[in-house]
Write an enzyme that holds these catalytic residues in place. Sequence first.
Site, short mmCIF file in Angstrom:
data_model
loop_
_atom_site.label_atom_id
_atom_site.label_comp_id
_atom_site.label_asym_id
_atom_site.label_seq_id
_atom_site.Cartn_x
_atom_site.Cartn_y
_atom_site.Cartn_z
N GLU A 195 -5.57 -3.66 -1.49
CA GLU A 195 -6.01 -4.88 -0.79
C GLU A 195 -7.12 -5.61 -1.53
OE1 GLU A 195 -5.40 -1.93 0.48
OE2 GLU A 195 -4.79 -1.98 2.56
N THR A 252 0.88 -1.17 0.00
CA THR A 252 0.00 0.00 0.00
C THR A 252 0.92 1.22 0.00
OG1 THR A 252 -0.05 0.05 2.39
CG2 THR A 252 -1.80 -1.19 1.32
N TRP A 304 -21.05 15.04 11.52
CA TRP A 304 -20.08 14.78 10.47
C TRP A 304 -20.31 15.68 9.26
CZ3 TRP A 304 -16.34 12.09 12.39
CH2 TRP A 304 -16.57 11.06 13.28
N LYS A 324 -15.48 16.31 12.01
CA LYS A 324 -16.53 16.23 13.01
C LYS A 324 -16.67 17.57 13.70
CE LYS A 324 -18.60 12.91 16.02
NZ LYS A 324 -18.46 11.76 16.88
P1 ADP Z 1 -3.47 3.99 -0.54
O1 ADP Z 1 -4.51 3.45 0.38
O2 ADP Z 1 -2.13 3.64 -0.06
O3 ADP Z 1 -3.69 5.41 -0.98
P2 ADP Z 1 -4.75 2.58 -2.65
O4 ADP Z 1 -4.55 2.84 -4.06
O5 ADP Z 1 -4.89 1.18 -2.23
O6 ADP Z 1 -3.56 3.21 -1.91
O7 ADP Z 1 -5.97 3.47 -2.17
C1 ADP Z 1 -7.19 2.94 -1.78
C2 ADP Z 1 -8.05 4.04 -1.27
O8 ADP Z 1 -8.31 5.01 -2.28
C3 ADP Z 1 -9.41 3.59 -0.83
O9 ADP Z 1 -9.40 3.05 0.46
C4 ADP Z 1 -10.21 4.89 -0.91
O10 ADP Z 1 -10.02 5.70 0.23
C5 ADP Z 1 -9.60 5.60 -2.08
N1 ADP Z 1 -10.44 5.41 -3.26
C6 ADP Z 1 -10.26 4.55 -4.27
N2 ADP Z 1 -11.23 4.68 -5.20
C7 ADP Z 1 -12.06 5.65 -4.76
C8 ADP Z 1 -13.28 6.24 -5.25
N3 ADP Z 1 -13.82 5.89 -6.42
N4 ADP Z 1 -13.87 7.18 -4.49
C9 ADP Z 1 -13.34 7.58 -3.31
N5 ADP Z 1 -12.21 7.06 -2.80
C10 ADP Z 1 -11.57 6.11 -3.51
#
Ligand code: ADP
Length: 540
Positions: A327, A181, A446, A441
């Site tokens: 993940e 990640t 929220w 918050k």
């Molecule tokens: P990192 O978590 O290290 O930034 P990732 O590419 O695995 O790398 O990111 C996943 C995260 O990206 C998700 O948990 C979410 O918060 C965000 N994310 C991915 N796609 C979307 C989407 N379509 N809308 C909002 N958030 C998104």
Amino acid sequence: MQSTMMQDPLSLNLLLERAGRLFPESQIVSRLPDKSLRRHSYAEYYKRTRQLAAALLALGLEKGDRVATLCWNHHAHLECYFGIPAAGGVMHTLNLRLSPEEIGWIAADAGDRFLIVDDILLPLYRQFAGKHAFERVIVFAFSGAPVAGEYTNYDALLDKAPQEFDYVPHDENDAVAMCYTSGTTGRSKGVVYSHRSTVLHTLVACLPEFWCLQGRDVVLPVTPMFHANCWGIPYGAVMLGSKLVFPGPHLHPEDLLDLIKLEPPTMALGVPTIWLSLIQALEAHPEKWSLPKGMRSLVGGAAVPESLIRAFAKHGVRISQGWGMTETSPLATLSFIKPELAGVSEDEQFRLSATAGVTAPLVELRVVGDHGIAPWDGKTPGEVQVRGPFITGRYYNARADNVGQDPAKFTDDGWLRTGDVAKMDSHGYLHITDRTKDLIKSGGEWISSVDLENALMAHPAVAEAAVIAIPHEKWGERPLACVVTKPGQSVTPEALNEVLTKKFAKWQLPDRYEFLETIPRTSTGKFWKMKLRERYAVKG
Ligand code: ADP
């Protein structure tokens, strides 16, 4: 009663064999560092990929050994996607945008044995070489310059690979790839994919209502190949024989628009921030570039503003939003229009496209709020939790001294806690409102940073907006909006708040605006809110 079906394991090798036999004439185009284009047929790709596997075996690669890649998007990186698993190895894509210290830590944590690196990235490699001793460093002469004697030359290695090659026998649960990640919320964590998870993800992602990928597609992956397996598109494209156009290191909007002109794609993939800058460059010079009519674009990795979807639609490009994470392989949801909604108005279609969409087959998804699983009422927020055959069930190297990462990420009944906050509407569309750590918050209520950002980015003078929480003595937290205006434009906080009052209650409006030149980006090109919080974390 047992089935009568054969028990053959799911295997990436089957996809590669199919490509080699059925699509020898399909093309792979790579943009080289000098911006020229290099072409390979799938016949050459197939041959070179098997040569890579044979060469790795000749070097003594053993089953399960990690082979790291530090590469841009190009044909040789695609060879690694299939060639390393074909030899029984595990491709570990290193994120070249992380700090050298972090990359070195990740390579050591993964126990990478070999490294395949672009020659133009050797200066980066040298900065973390002291952190982890690779047994062998194989250099891909991407720029065409000679490879120094201390390294193994990738092309020469392939040329002298043994003629004979047999796939290394494997179980479908054997590892094929791993990815960390990006670590924007703490130490990076490793996720390991298997033949089975990757094949299942590929089949699901290619479905008509998801990527709708076909052999006649021309695919431009702007998403880096080190980011969540390039969302899995290399596997799908090879399986179907689609033409691939790789941008190499040239990811500036002008460069991408030039490439689109030279090799018009039918499908392009990237994070919203890249697409935001692309549309700005395009609209600043409409005489210079255009987008191919009917092109589809898969955008994800962060919330996609409705205004961006509308802006692309004006140029004849349909954006589909996907949600997922490293993940989840990564595609877990996609915003297609469900059959019962086929007749809704155009506005409603845009609104639905701006949600994270509908859960993919084989993925189970639930939203868990303060009172348990949230109803599908479009109102009750909670954390998104997922499970399924291409969702990780743990992190690599999760050790007893390191368990802090695990209980926080998995529930007792075996679901992955994504850390994303969302609501589910009555049709099963997921509306992501925040990441847990990005929530604001205020006075016990929220406020969604994503909703505020989307509304701000719909303002004609605003290019980009990121909203964060800043501490406040009375209310706990209050929203602060960081705004980048379009070139030559300006706007006042009052004018922006006036637009927001149409959608938001007064107490939800940002107290403060910061007008910035740029918004800091994470290593995968998303807005880096942590950096903004560090910058503005003063008592409001
Ligand atoms: P990192 O978590 O290290 O930034 P990732 O590419 O695995 O790398 O990111 C996943 C995260 O990206 C998700 O948990 C979410 O918060 C965000 N994310 C991915 N796609 C979307 C989407 N379509 N809308 C909002 N958030 C998104």
